[in-house]
Design a protein around this motif. Structure first.
Motif, short mmCIF file in Angstrom:
data_model
loop_
_atom_site.label_atom_id
_atom_site.label_comp_id
_atom_site.label_asym_id
_atom_site.label_seq_id
_atom_site.Cartn_x
_atom_site.Cartn_y
_atom_site.Cartn_z
N VAL A 76 0.83 -1.20 0.00
CA VAL A 76 0.00 0.00 0.00
C VAL A 76 0.87 1.25 0.00
CG1 VAL A 76 -1.67 1.34 1.34
CG2 VAL A 76 -1.96 -1.13 1.10
N VAL A 77 1.86 1.28 0.88
CA VAL A 77 2.73 2.44 0.98
C VAL A 77 3.51 2.67 -0.31
CG1 VAL A 77 4.81 3.34 2.12
CG2 VAL A 77 2.95 2.38 3.49
N SER A 78 4.07 1.61 -0.87
CA SER A 78 4.90 1.75 -2.07
C SER A 78 4.07 2.21 -3.27
CB SER A 78 5.60 0.43 -2.39
OG SER A 78 6.45 0.04 -1.33
N VAL A 79 2.86 1.66 -3.41
CA VAL A 79 2.00 2.06 -4.52
C VAL A 79 1.56 3.52 -4.38
CG1 VAL A 79 -0.25 1.69 -5.60
CG2 VAL A 79 1.19 -0.27 -5.04
N LEU A 80 1.15 3.91 -3.18
CA LEU A 80 0.75 5.30 -2.95
C LEU A 80 1.90 6.27 -3.19
CD1 LEU A 80 -1.52 5.03 0.23
CD2 LEU A 80 -2.23 5.59 -2.10
N VAL A 81 3.07 5.94 -2.68
CA VAL A 81 4.24 6.80 -2.88
C VAL A 81 4.57 6.92 -4.37
CG1 VAL A 81 6.73 7.00 -2.52
CG2 VAL A 81 5.25 6.40 -0.61
N THR A 82 4.51 5.80 -5.09
CA THR A 82 4.83 5.83 -6.51
C THR A 82 3.84 6.67 -7.30
OG1 THR A 82 5.81 3.61 -6.35
CG2 THR A 82 5.20 4.39 -8.55
N VAL A 83 2.55 6.46 -7.07
CA VAL A 83 1.51 7.19 -7.82
C VAL A 83 1.58 8.69 -7.52
CG1 VAL A 83 -0.97 7.53 -8.10
CG2 VAL A 83 -0.02 5.22 -7.99
N LEU A 84 1.67 9.04 -6.24
CA LEU A 84 1.70 10.46 -5.87
C LEU A 84 3.00 11.13 -6.31
CD1 LEU A 84 0.09 10.31 -2.30
CD2 LEU A 84 -0.96 11.04 -4.44
N THR A 85 4.11 10.42 -6.23
CA THR A 85 5.38 10.99 -6.68
C THR A 85 5.35 11.27 -8.17
OG1 THR A 85 6.63 9.88 -4.93
CG2 THR A 85 7.87 10.62 -6.84
N LEU A 86 4.81 10.32 -8.95
CA LEU A 86 4.70 10.55 -10.39
C LEU A 86 3.79 11.73 -10.69
CD1 LEU A 86 4.45 6.90 -11.80
CD2 LEU A 86 6.31 8.53 -12.15
N PHE A 200 11.87 2.89 -9.93
CA PHE A 200 12.88 3.34 -8.96
C PHE A 200 12.22 3.89 -7.70
CE2 PHE A 200 15.79 4.05 -12.77
CZ PHE A 200 16.43 2.84 -12.58
N THR A 201 11.12 4.62 -7.88
CA THR A 201 10.40 5.15 -6.71
C THR A 201 9.80 4.02 -5.90
OG1 THR A 201 9.86 7.17 -7.95
CG2 THR A 201 8.56 6.71 -5.98
#
Length: 275
Positions: A76-86, A200-201
């Motif tokens: 959950v954390v990795s997917v949210l971080v990736t989507v929001l960072t992009l 990478f994110t």
């Protein structure tokens, strides 16, 4: 047409093979050790192949820790971080690449300077901010501080600079708004670099230990690195269980990279050409 093996090609192949072996040795050692009984891990002389392979270490790790919950948290954390960072990086990079506004160079200079700031320096103020917002032991408390990534804004901005403005002008003539230009023109043309940045994110968020360790106290909110570190702390010198937990923690990353390695290589190559 037959390819001729010149000295540069041979040297490149040999160098790549050596680097591949060097990278594989720790991984193979971890897998081998995780399949040994605990009594065999400290036996001398050291052996690479387990005399009696067993999965006891993996069963112990799964039984002693809330591993499934930690996997869910990390996902959950990795997917949210990736989507929001992009999302944030694409909008910021497009603004710096295509918009002229007062202070643009200064602001972009601050973004570049942000790459030089070690994340450890921001731990205390970030924790105070998350505490004041009541986000300790929550997904958002883990995610939000990881969303701002100056290096990703820099990479995407340089990539956008290499895209001809003719595409943007043609879309504008057809009546496209700036938002439509971003999502219907720039993003599709930047798919390789976006995939590379996203992977990478994702890997960085999955492997991040320090911030989730600081902002979580509830075991049910721990991510894989934090949870496995706590489990390892109770193992003492149980090397097989330590290696089993390390293999389980890194397995999703190997799968992700194996599935998207072509996009990563293409994205990095395009970034180098366009930048």
């Amino acid at each position: 047409m037959r390819s001729t093996w010149t000295f540069p090609k041979v040297a490149t192949a040999v160098g790549a093979s050596i680097l591949g072996v060097i990278w594989l040795i720790p991984l193979l050692w971890a897998v081998s050790t995780s399949l040994k009984p605990e009594s065999e891990t400290t036996r001398s002389p050291i052996t690479w192949v387990p005399a009696t392979p067993t999965g006891d270490a993996y069963r112990s790790v799964l039984d002693q820790g809330d591993l499934i919950r930690w996997f869910v948290n990390s996902s959950v954390v990795s997917v949210l971080v990736t989507v929001l960072t992009l999302l944030v990086s694409v909008l910021a990079a497009f603004g710096f690449s295509r918009n002229e506004f007062p202070g643009r160079r200064v602001l972009f200079g601050l973004v570049v300077a942000g790459i030089l700031v070690p994340p450890q320096v921001l731990i205390v103020p970030l924790f105070q901010e998350m505490t004041s917002l009541g986000l300790v032991d929550t997904y958002w408390g883990i995610v939000l501080p990881q969303v701002v990534a100056p290096v990703m804004v820099f990479v995407l901005k340089k990539f956008f600079d290499g895209i001809s403005r003719d595409y943007e002008d043609a879309a504008r003539v057809d009546g496209a708004s700036r938002r439509r230009i971003v999502w219907s023109v720039m993003v599709p043309m930047s798919r390789p670099i976006l995939v590379a940045v996203g992977i990478f994110t994702f890997i960085g968020a999955w492997n991040n230990f320090l911030w989730p360790f600081i902002v979580t106290t509830d075991p049910s909110m721990m991510t894989i690195p934090v949870g496995l570190a706590n489990v390892q702390g109770s193992y003492g010198l149980r090397y097989a269980q330590i290696m089993a937990s390390a293999v389980l923690g890194g397995l999703p990353l190997l799968i992700v990279y194996a599935l998207f390695q072509r996009q990563v290589v293409r994205g990095v190559g395009d970034a180098g050409i366009k930048g």
